[in-house]
Design an enzyme around this catalytic site. Structure first.
Site, PDB file in Angstrom:
ATOM      1  N   CYS A 115       7.869   3.865  -1.315  1.00  0.00           N
ATOM      2  CA  CYS A 115       6.670   3.438  -2.036  1.00  0.00           C
ATOM      3  C   CYS A 115       6.920   3.329  -3.536  1.00  0.00           C
ATOM      4  O   CYS A 115       7.281   4.310  -4.174  1.00  0.00           O
ATOM      5  CB  CYS A 115       5.530   4.430  -1.766  1.00  0.00           C
ATOM      6  SG  CYS A 115       4.042   4.090  -2.741  1.00  0.00           S
TER       7      CYS A 115
ATOM      8  N   TRP B 212       1.222   8.932   6.884  1.00  0.00           N
ATOM      9  CA  TRP B 212       2.616   9.240   6.626  1.00  0.00           C
ATOM     10  C   TRP B 212       2.931  10.548   7.328  1.00  0.00           C
ATOM     11  O   TRP B 212       2.075  11.412   7.440  1.00  0.00           O
ATOM     12  CB  TRP B 212       2.878   9.419   5.123  1.00  0.00           C
ATOM     13  CG  TRP B 212       2.635   8.221   4.267  1.00  0.00           C
ATOM     14  CD1 TRP B 212       1.505   7.929   3.570  1.00  0.00           C
ATOM     15  CD2 TRP B 212       3.562   7.166   3.986  1.00  0.00           C
ATOM     16  NE1 TRP B 212       1.652   6.759   2.869  1.00  0.00           N
ATOM     17  CE2 TRP B 212       2.908   6.269   3.114  1.00  0.00           C
ATOM     18  CE3 TRP B 212       4.876   6.890   4.386  1.00  0.00           C
ATOM     19  CZ2 TRP B 212       3.533   5.123   2.629  1.00  0.00           C
ATOM     20  CZ3 TRP B 212       5.485   5.749   3.910  1.00  0.00           C
ATOM     21  CH2 TRP B 212       4.822   4.879   3.041  1.00  0.00           C
TER      22      TRP B 212
ATOM     23  N   ARG C  51      -7.026   4.821   3.470  1.00  0.00           N
ATOM     24  CA  ARG C  51      -5.637   5.151   3.768  1.00  0.00           C
ATOM     25  C   ARG C  51      -5.209   6.365   2.953  1.00  0.00           C
ATOM     26  O   ARG C  51      -5.461   6.419   1.750  1.00  0.00           O
ATOM     27  CB  ARG C  51      -4.709   3.990   3.392  1.00  0.00           C
ATOM     28  CG  ARG C  51      -4.726   2.814   4.301  1.00  0.00           C
ATOM     29  CD  ARG C  51      -3.677   1.780   3.899  1.00  0.00           C
ATOM     30  NE  ARG C  51      -3.916   1.171   2.606  1.00  0.00           N
ATOM     31  CZ  ARG C  51      -3.153   1.321   1.533  1.00  0.00           C
ATOM     32  NH1 ARG C  51      -2.076   2.089   1.585  1.00  0.00           N
ATOM     33  NH2 ARG C  51      -3.440   0.718   0.395  1.00  0.00           N
TER      34      ARG C  51
ATOM     35  N   THR D  68      -2.663   7.908   0.761  1.00  0.00           N
ATOM     36  CA  THR D  68      -1.618   7.236   0.000  1.00  0.00           C
ATOM     37  C   THR D  68      -0.697   8.229  -0.699  1.00  0.00           C
ATOM     38  O   THR D  68      -1.018   9.409  -0.871  1.00  0.00           O
ATOM     39  CB  THR D  68      -2.239   6.314  -1.061  1.00  0.00           C
ATOM     40  OG1 THR D  68      -3.089   7.091  -1.926  1.00  0.00           O
ATOM     41  CG2 THR D  68      -3.063   5.209  -0.409  1.00  0.00           C
ATOM     42  N   VAL D  69       0.453   7.726  -1.107  1.00  0.00           N
ATOM     43  CA  VAL D  69       1.366   8.464  -1.966  1.00  0.00           C
ATOM     44  C   VAL D  69       1.511   7.669  -3.259  1.00  0.00           C
ATOM     45  O   VAL D  69       1.429   6.437  -3.236  1.00  0.00           O
ATOM     46  CB  VAL D  69       2.742   8.657  -1.280  1.00  0.00           C
ATOM     47  CG1 VAL D  69       2.628   9.656  -0.156  1.00  0.00           C
ATOM     48  CG2 VAL D  69       3.323   7.344  -0.757  1.00  0.00           C
TER      49      VAL D  69
ATOM     50  N   TYR E  29       2.730  -7.571  -3.235  1.00  0.00           N
ATOM     51  CA  TYR E  29       1.898  -7.195  -2.088  1.00  0.00           C
ATOM     52  C   TYR E  29       0.832  -8.246  -1.815  1.00  0.00           C
ATOM     53  O   TYR E  29       0.486  -8.514  -0.658  1.00  0.00           O
ATOM     54  CB  TYR E  29       1.233  -5.837  -2.336  1.00  0.00           C
ATOM     55  CG  TYR E  29       2.180  -4.678  -2.169  1.00  0.00           C
ATOM     56  CD1 TYR E  29       2.310  -4.038  -0.948  1.00  0.00           C
ATOM     57  CD2 TYR E  29       2.952  -4.227  -3.232  1.00  0.00           C
ATOM     58  CE1 TYR E  29       3.191  -2.984  -0.787  1.00  0.00           C
ATOM     59  CE2 TYR E  29       3.835  -3.179  -3.087  1.00  0.00           C
ATOM     60  CZ  TYR E  29       3.948  -2.557  -1.856  1.00  0.00           C
ATOM     61  OH  TYR E  29       4.828  -1.515  -1.702  1.00  0.00           O
TER      62      TYR E  29
END
Length: 321
Positions: free
Chosen positions: A50, A86, A118, A120-121, A184
């Site tokens: 990421c 994840w 979602r 997220t990281v 993206y």
């Protein structure tokens, strides 16, 4: 069951990709509602694939914050679940050794049982409560660079100098919209129009950056700054992932003499290359990143490109003495 990386809620009108907002956006300090700056209190969760998480890990390394903020690493491949998440399948027992969780989504649910977005990281987690307290990737590196200064290692560079703050913020905004998120918007587009708009913007901006970097070593002259970290994370993924998987295939990074030398210059700087995992990046973008994935679709992991070229001398330090 398909493996997803983006929820269909992030597909807007006419097939344009609209990235979700961050929910956990507290600031650091001693005021009411602010997060305390304390060694050993937090764990930074990331996935090397990421770019948003990678930039926080680069800054953590450059500034020496790896001594006071621990790091948890997620698998590059998404788990096969009915929701996006994840997982810690790289660790013994498929569990993060500090937080004792299987999925990053757990710390989001701990913080908000009704969380629906979602997970997220990067996700900064309070180790004691096992709750995510910060997932604002837009500002996290700024916080590390300013609010965590008392923990910076001796000789750490000033990545966010006050005299360049507005210029850095302005350029970072451009980089985010046209480059970081631009790839993206091309890769996750759900219409030809949306894809071509994003594609055109990415390469217009790369051309602009190529010209800018023909005159100076870094984006703001001779000083390494937060802007360089943010651009690097996309450049590092461009040829190995975005060019093919996101169809931004007008030119490769290596076709831009200045951008390519600049990227190598950064890669060979401590904190950049040693936190860049090309194999993990490829696995994620070719085997795991899709919208509405058909589980039966055959996925192939490319063997190339050859990443040893990242070790070739850039010559930029000598060129811009």
């Amino acid at each position: 069951m398909g493996v997803k990386s983006v929820d269909n809620a992030e597909i807007g009108k006419k097939g344009y990709f609209v990235r979700q907002n961050n929910q956990f956006t507290a600031t650091f300090g001693t005021g009411q509602g602010e997060l305390p700056v304390e060694a050993g209190k937090y764990r930074l969760l990331w996935a090397p694939v990421c770019p948003w998480a990678h930039r926080s890990v680069i800054v953590r390394s450059i500034l020496g914050l790896d001594k006071v903020i621990s790091l948890g690493t997620a698998d590059p491949l998404r788990p096969r679940l009915d929701h996006i998440d994840w997982t810690f399948t790289l660790d013994d027992g498929d569990v993060d050794p500090v937080l004792g969780i299987h999925y990053i989504g757990e710390v989001y649910k701990n913080a908000d049982p009704d969380y629906q977005k979602r997970p997220t990281v990067p996700a900064l987690v309070d180790i004691e409560t096992k709750k995510v307290v910060e997932n604002d990737y837009h500002n996290l590196t700024y916080y590390f660079e300013r609010d965590w200064k008392k923990f910076h290692k001796k000789g750490a560079p000033d990545l966010f100098p006050e005299n360049l703050e507005q210029e850095i913020r302005d350029l970072n905004d451009i980089i985010f919209h046209d480059i970081n998120n631009g790839v993206y918007k091309a890769g996750f587009a759900r219409s030809q129009e949306a894809y071509e708009d994003a594609y055109d913007n990415v390469f217009k901006r790369l051309d602009w950056l190529e010209e800018r970097l023909s005159k100076q070593r870094y984006l703001h002259g001779s000083q390494l700054t937060d802007s360089d970290v943010r651009l690097y994370t996309t450049l590092a993924r461009f040829d190995v992932a975005y060019y093919g998987s996101f169809h931004v295939n007008k030119r490769r990074l290596i076709d831009y003499p200045n951008l390519w030398a600049y990227a190598r210059d950064l890669y060979q700087t401590p904190g950049f290359g040693d936190t860049t995992d090309f194999e993990a990046i490829k696995k994620h973008y070719f085997l795991s990143t899709h919208i509405d994935v058909n589980e039966e679709k055959i996925k192939i992991l490319p063997k190339g490109p050859d990443t040893t070229a990242w070790l070739e001398a850039s010559g930029r330090a000598e060129k811009f003495i």
